[in-house]
Motif scaffolding. Structure first.
Motif, short mmCIF file in Angstrom:
data_model
loop_
_atom_site.label_atom_id
_atom_site.label_comp_id
_atom_site.label_asym_id
_atom_site.label_seq_id
_atom_site.Cartn_x
_atom_site.Cartn_y
_atom_site.Cartn_z
N UNK A 83 -2.46 -19.71 8.73
CA UNK A 83 -3.72 -19.76 8.00
C UNK A 83 -4.32 -21.16 7.97
N UNK A 84 -3.50 -22.19 8.15
CA UNK A 84 -4.02 -23.56 8.12
C UNK A 84 -4.36 -24.09 9.52
N UNK A 85 -4.20 -23.26 10.54
CA UNK A 85 -4.41 -23.72 11.91
C UNK A 85 -5.86 -24.11 12.16
N UNK A 86 -6.04 -25.27 12.77
CA UNK A 86 -7.36 -25.74 13.20
C UNK A 86 -7.44 -25.48 14.70
N UNK A 87 -8.08 -24.37 15.06
CA UNK A 87 -8.13 -23.95 16.46
C UNK A 87 -9.38 -24.48 17.16
N UNK A 88 -9.29 -24.53 18.46
CA UNK A 88 -10.46 -24.83 19.30
C UNK A 88 -11.41 -23.63 19.27
N UNK A 89 -12.71 -23.87 19.54
CA UNK A 89 -13.67 -22.77 19.67
C UNK A 89 -14.41 -22.90 20.99
N UNK A 92 -14.29 -26.63 16.03
CA UNK A 92 -13.02 -26.20 15.43
C UNK A 92 -13.27 -24.94 14.60
N UNK A 93 -12.22 -24.13 14.47
CA UNK A 93 -12.35 -22.87 13.73
C UNK A 93 -12.53 -23.10 12.24
N UNK A 94 -11.96 -24.17 11.74
CA UNK A 94 -12.12 -24.57 10.33
C UNK A 94 -11.86 -26.05 10.23
N UNK A 95 -12.41 -26.67 9.19
CA UNK A 95 -12.11 -28.07 8.94
C UNK A 95 -10.65 -28.17 8.48
N UNK A 96 -9.99 -29.29 8.78
CA UNK A 96 -8.56 -29.40 8.46
C UNK A 96 -8.29 -29.20 6.96
#
Length: 391
Positions: free
Chosen positions: A242-248, A293-297
């Protein structure tokens, strides 16, 4: 000699800007295409235009100089012009070519955030190289004009274990010559002797985590143990689950399911429990057409990567041609010299000046070669991937 392959994978279309009759300065601003977001329904929701740009900076003049006096010319030196070209001019040009390629290799190493493989280990299977191809595709990079440039040791590892992969077929005229190995995994493969080795930073102990939620931009504050050291060139990812910051994907703005690689751009050490890292690329979160990014860190998300193991390893790369820009700036020529001429290489568009002049006081003839280049990032976040290796 070290063959120069990097120039062909840099975008050189901006050379024309330095052929104008008027000077444009040492920094060229390049506008990047607008990006937009999709609205739902028929009601217009005008989006304020936010034009992104990058710069190409001319900051790297370099050259080779040598001279001889009248006694040396009479007693020791080559006599004919052919001998001078063979014994002096040609080796100098080879050195200039190697220097140019080395500077471009360093730029790629320092300015590429995506990375695949294990730092300090040469890949033996094709999975790592196909991962590099996948990252470029996930980032909507151009399919043509891609190059994979790796060291001889890395090439030896992969060819030994996957010899049948490298069957150039219709490219036999070029295959196995000048370090060219064929086209595999969507790219032309070359050996390069000009790649750079990186030694990663060291951690004093314990986990490194994000310190403060909602961070964006080109800096990121992390928490850890005093003495934890981050070196320019280190890579890391943020979070898991749930905390993963993924590429988009830059076109559809959907997560690729792959953790975003982030690069440390300046040395930093944790003191009083925290450090602020200078990073690339700039983190842009949801809501922006430039989201990457999928979400901010999230706060306290764990930071992992090539941090903390103090391992040395060489980086190869797979790059698409629009990742980086290269310009060659012509220099002034002086007609009152013995020789002062400038040639522009038709393949690369780069200019080299040859200048010979006499020193009447010292009874010497001085020869110099000069180049002045500029480098910049275009789409390095989308179009370039480092391939970790050992040597």
């Amino acid at each position: 000699t070290n063959t120069a392959h990097f120039p062909q994978f840099f975008n050189r279309e901006y050379n024309k800007e330095y052929q104008r009759e008027f000077p444009i300065g040492d920094t060229l601003r390049v506008k990047l295409p607008h990006r937009f977001t999709i609205r739902e329904g028929l009601t217009a929701v005008p989006l304020a235009l936010d034009r992104q740009s990058t710069t190409i900076t001319v900051q790297q003049p370099f050259g080779i100089d040598f001279d001889w006096d009248s006694a040396e010319k009479a007693l020791d030196m080559e006599r004919s012009e052919d001998e001078i070209r063979r014994e002096l001019i040609k080796p100098a040009m080879e050195k200039m070519k190697t220097e140019l390629d080395s500077r471009l290799a360093q730029w790629v190493y320092l300015h590429t955030n995506n990375v695949v493989g294990t730092h300090g280990t040469n890949p033996t299977g094709m999975t790592v190289y196909h991962d590099a191809r996948a990252i470029l595709n996930e980032n909507a990079a151009r399919n043509e004009d891609r190059g994979t440039l790796i060291s001889s040791a890395m090439m030896s590892s992969i060819v030994t274990n996957n010899l049948t992969v490298f069957n150039p077929q219709n490219e036999l005229a070029r295959a196995w010559k000048d370090g060219y190995y064929g086209r595999v995994a969507g790219a032309d493969w070359y050996e390069s002797q000009n790649l750079f080795t990186h030694t990663s930073g060291s951690l004093a102990g314990g986990a490194v985590t994000i310190s403060g939620a909602g961070q964006s931009g080109t800096s990121l504050t992390v928490a850890g143990t005093n003495g934890d050291t981050f070196l320019a060139g280190d890579h890391f990812t943020v979070g898991t689950g749930a905390t993963a910051v993924n590429n988009v994907n830059p076109d559809n703005l959907r997560s690729t399911g792959r953790l975003k690689n982030i690069k440390v751009m300046a040395n930093a050490t944790i003191a009083a429990g925290v450090a602020t890292l200078t990073i690339r690329p700039s983190i842009v979160g949801p809501g922006s057409p430039y989201q990457n990014v999928s979400q901010l860190p999230p706060n306290a998300a764990v930071v992992t990567g090539t941090l903390g193991n103090s391992v040395a390893g060489k980086f190869g790369c797979t790059i698409a041609q629009d990742s980086f820009a290269l310009v060659g700036v012509p220099l002034e020529t002086y007609p009152d010299s013995v020789i002062c001429s400038q040639k522009r290489d038709p393949a690369s568009g780069l200019a080299i000046r040859l200048w010979q002049a006499s020193d009447i006081t010292g009874s010497r003839k001085i020869t110099r070669f000069d180049m002045m280049i500029g480098l910049g990032d275009l789409y390095s976040d989308q179009g370039a991937v480092l391939i970790a290796g050992l040597r």
